[in-house]
Design an enzyme around this catalytic site. Sequence first.
Site, short mmCIF file in Angstrom:
data_model
loop_
_atom_site.label_atom_id
_atom_site.label_comp_id
_atom_site.label_asym_id
_atom_site.label_seq_id
_atom_site.Cartn_x
_atom_site.Cartn_y
_atom_site.Cartn_z
N CYS A 91 64.88 48.53 29.08
CA CYS A 91 64.67 48.92 30.46
C CYS A 91 63.24 49.38 30.64
O CYS A 91 62.52 49.57 29.67
CB CYS A 91 65.64 50.01 30.87
SG CYS A 91 65.17 51.63 30.28
N CYS A 94 61.98 52.30 28.65
CA CYS A 94 61.46 52.04 27.31
C CYS A 94 59.98 51.71 27.40
O CYS A 94 59.17 52.24 26.63
CB CYS A 94 62.16 50.85 26.67
SG CYS A 94 63.94 51.03 26.52
N ASP A 532 28.67 34.25 51.21
CA ASP A 532 27.33 33.85 50.86
C ASP A 532 27.09 32.52 51.58
O ASP A 532 28.02 31.75 51.77
CB ASP A 532 27.28 33.66 49.34
CG ASP A 532 25.86 33.53 48.86
OD1 ASP A 532 24.97 34.14 49.47
OD2 ASP A 532 25.65 32.82 47.87
N ASP A 728 29.13 32.21 44.57
CA ASP A 728 29.35 31.26 43.48
C ASP A 728 29.41 31.94 42.12
O ASP A 728 29.66 31.31 41.11
CB ASP A 728 28.27 30.16 43.48
CG ASP A 728 26.87 30.74 43.40
OD1 ASP A 728 26.75 31.93 43.04
OD2 ASP A 728 25.90 30.02 43.69
N ASP A 732 24.95 35.83 42.49
CA ASP A 732 25.35 36.95 43.32
C ASP A 732 26.32 37.86 42.59
O ASP A 732 27.10 38.59 43.20
CB ASP A 732 25.93 36.48 44.66
CG ASP A 732 26.83 35.30 44.48
OD1 ASP A 732 27.33 35.12 43.35
OD2 ASP A 732 27.04 34.56 45.45
#
Length: 843
Positions: A91, A94, A532, A728, A732
């Site tokens: 469960c 645990c 961008d 990309d 950046d």
Amino acid sequence: MTENTTFRDPVCGMEVGAAAPLSATHQGTSYKFCSANCLEKFLASPERYLSQPTASGTEESPVSAESPAAPDAPATEQAEQCELPLLGMNCAGCAGRIEKTLNATQGVVTAAVNFATTRATIKYDPNGTSPDALKQVVRDMGYDVLEAGGAAESDEAGMLEAQTQVHEAQYRKNRTKFLLALALTLPVAVLAMAGHVVPALADVFNFPGRSWVELALTTPVLFWAGREFFTGAWAAAKHRVADMNTLVALGTLSAYLFSLVATIAPEWLMAGAAGETGAAGHGHAMASPVGVYYEVAAIIVTLILMGRLLEARARSKTSGAIHALIGLQPKLARVVRGDREEDIPIAEVVLGDVIVVRPGEKVPVDGEVIEGGSSIDESMLTGEPLPVLKKLGDTVIGATLNKTGSFRMLATRIGKDTVLQQIVRLVQQAQGSKAPIQRLADLIASYFVPVVISLAIATFVIWFDVTPPETRLNMAVLTFVSVLIIACPCALGLATPTAIMVGTGRGAQSGILIKGGEALETAHKLTTIVLDKTGTITRGVPSVTDVETFVVDRRTLLQLCASAEAGSEHPLGEAIVRSAEEEGLERLPVTGFNAIPGHGIEAEVDGKKILVGTELLLTNHGIAVDPSKAHRLADAGKTPVLVAIDGRFAGVIAVADPIKEGSAGAVKRLHDLGLEVIMLTGDNRRTADSIARQVGVDRVVAEVLPDGKGEEIKKLQAQGKVVAMVGDGINDAPALAQADVGIAMGSGTDVAIEAADITLVRGDLNGVISSIALSRATIANIKQNLFFAFIYNILGIPIAAGILYPFTGWLLSPIIASLTMALSSVSVVTNALRLRGFTVERG
Ligand SMILES: Nc1ncnc2c1ncn2[C@@H]1O[C@H](COP(=O)(O)OP(=O)(O)OP(=O)(O)O)[C@@H](O)[C@H]1O
Ligand SMILES: [Cu+]
């Protein structure tokens, strides 16, 4: 640094003429600036630019923008990571306990245990501990670690395969256990309940010794089939915690022990009842005057076993996506060895192998087409439904399907480096990560169990007090057991991890790679999308459209510029170089090449001093510029690149970067999602405005220097916006890292982009929309799950405590309680699986 007539902009490092209009004085020294942007940055924190001499900025090319600063570098610098597949968790309690213990273990930086993947992901200091030591910690807690052995352990597919096999075996064992428990429980249930349902049977089943029969049948159900509850509860108790095993163990044991006493020594219970009133109870000639509840214990165990079985089945489906991805891996490659072609296992392919791919076959590894060509279905990795045309020199991705043509390829990436393996790793990581919302659920769960036990005891005491003596023990025990069982928080622990598994898996199948639960959760809160310009809104492959010349002839201008730009990595420079090549112009020798990020370049070509770049670049060098031509080109959406030769304005080269077809539609759909869309670019304002108008963005931030993009994001965040930056991922990276969610538009070949929270395998704005929609769907799903998990508890506890009894005479039977609780987990997992049906945006 400063000569008589030129200054250096302390922010960008650009040379600025003495006549430049922008200046500021700091501690008695005056500085000049190339632009308002730099001035503004300087004024904000002058020390930043003065303490570290920014002259170095001039040597940097615009693409090599600095990588994002790692925020927590010192602590994790030398940390290593390992994944342990765990066995024996039954469960979420645990999972929480193992996680806590691991985190408290010496040498562990962070540990996360995911109940849905049954894995522990541990960052540790190799000087402080080792994977083997960590495994031992887990074993000491009474759980086990799966040893996939040798190669399988280092290979994601192998590990997953081993894990699946163990889960399968476990499942079969549990099913047998459940069926046997069911076979024993059915007669107990019939004996106990038939009399209530069909009164005529009451006498038949009321034979003497009936409770002994029930005892004989229930004992193995409880202590053999339900053994895990007791061992689990015991293990928890040793750590001084209580989990759902504790609740189940406590509940069933109470019902069992009460019945046992009623069977063996009913007079004890009778005496208790009689003692208070001084009168023996009503003289029902029953087998056991106080009643036995063996069926309650047996049915609870059997139902919970059933619930876990159903849950395990559903849970195994949540990893369907990752299995599907792994299944894409081709087994064989047809390699050219000498003058023969032979099929060899994929693992034996080495870099530089020449591989033959025929129609209908899968591309075995990543590579480059060196002969022939074809169209390839890449949908399984990128989500792009249309086949992609591949010709000489194009990149092909392993596991994609070759449709029509035959070609030869060079293996350029194999094994763990292939796109497919990177995707699998990213998804595994994402699925093992936690969403912040889960911490809340975990926190609640950790307080829940002790609270429930207290509530159950209170219920017992109250019923014992208010009920007439002859039935008070029965009432008290029944309500006590019901409260314990219905309040079990097992579904709570499943609510987030299952949804995240299915959500991230679904994303990966459509080319959306989400780094983790946190990114997923933040993405649904976004208010602002910053795009961008170059490569995101536009194609990113600009080309020269016009050449206006005032001093030298057209070819000379182009030749001088292209020679100067030869060392530039900027797309604009590349466009100029390409155009000169197309016209067959030779390159001239260059000295003193210098790239000024965000402005352009300077160089000496053939003894002439050449400047290529923005209007500002020229004016800052004290060159008189007639900008009318440039402005006209810019208003048409082209980027005017101004040229000066030996200090004279000599021409304008217009470079156009076509807008991607889907951009305008995508911006519109982002608006439909209620998001503000901003375009960010280093390009000049006129060009930027023109492009912005064409795609319909709300705002433009233009003329931003390459390292100023992160600052712009910060400004937006300071206004309380939750910002996604889409770029990309190459030049950046700082802005992607600064944004709340950094979305990198991949090129199909590079998917492990560090700074990005989300990587789109296919560079397409529709992926941005899909990611946001997917994150919203996943978070909504988590909230539904939490609701499902909680509603059972919140409504169930008062009913189980008998709150309705005084008004309606209605008491929630512990059997119904166990059924609800078994079903709550199943309903949570089933709800999470609905996310598999999420459909992605198609442009
Ligand atoms: N190598 C170069 N050759 C010519 N002009 C350049 C060069 N590098 C920069 N410039 C000029 O500086 C401007 C800003 O460049 P920068 O790299 O910051 O942004 P960009 O590539 O135009 O757009 P984006 O920010 O959307 O990627 C360019 O628009 C261009 O006018
Ligand atoms: Cu439970």
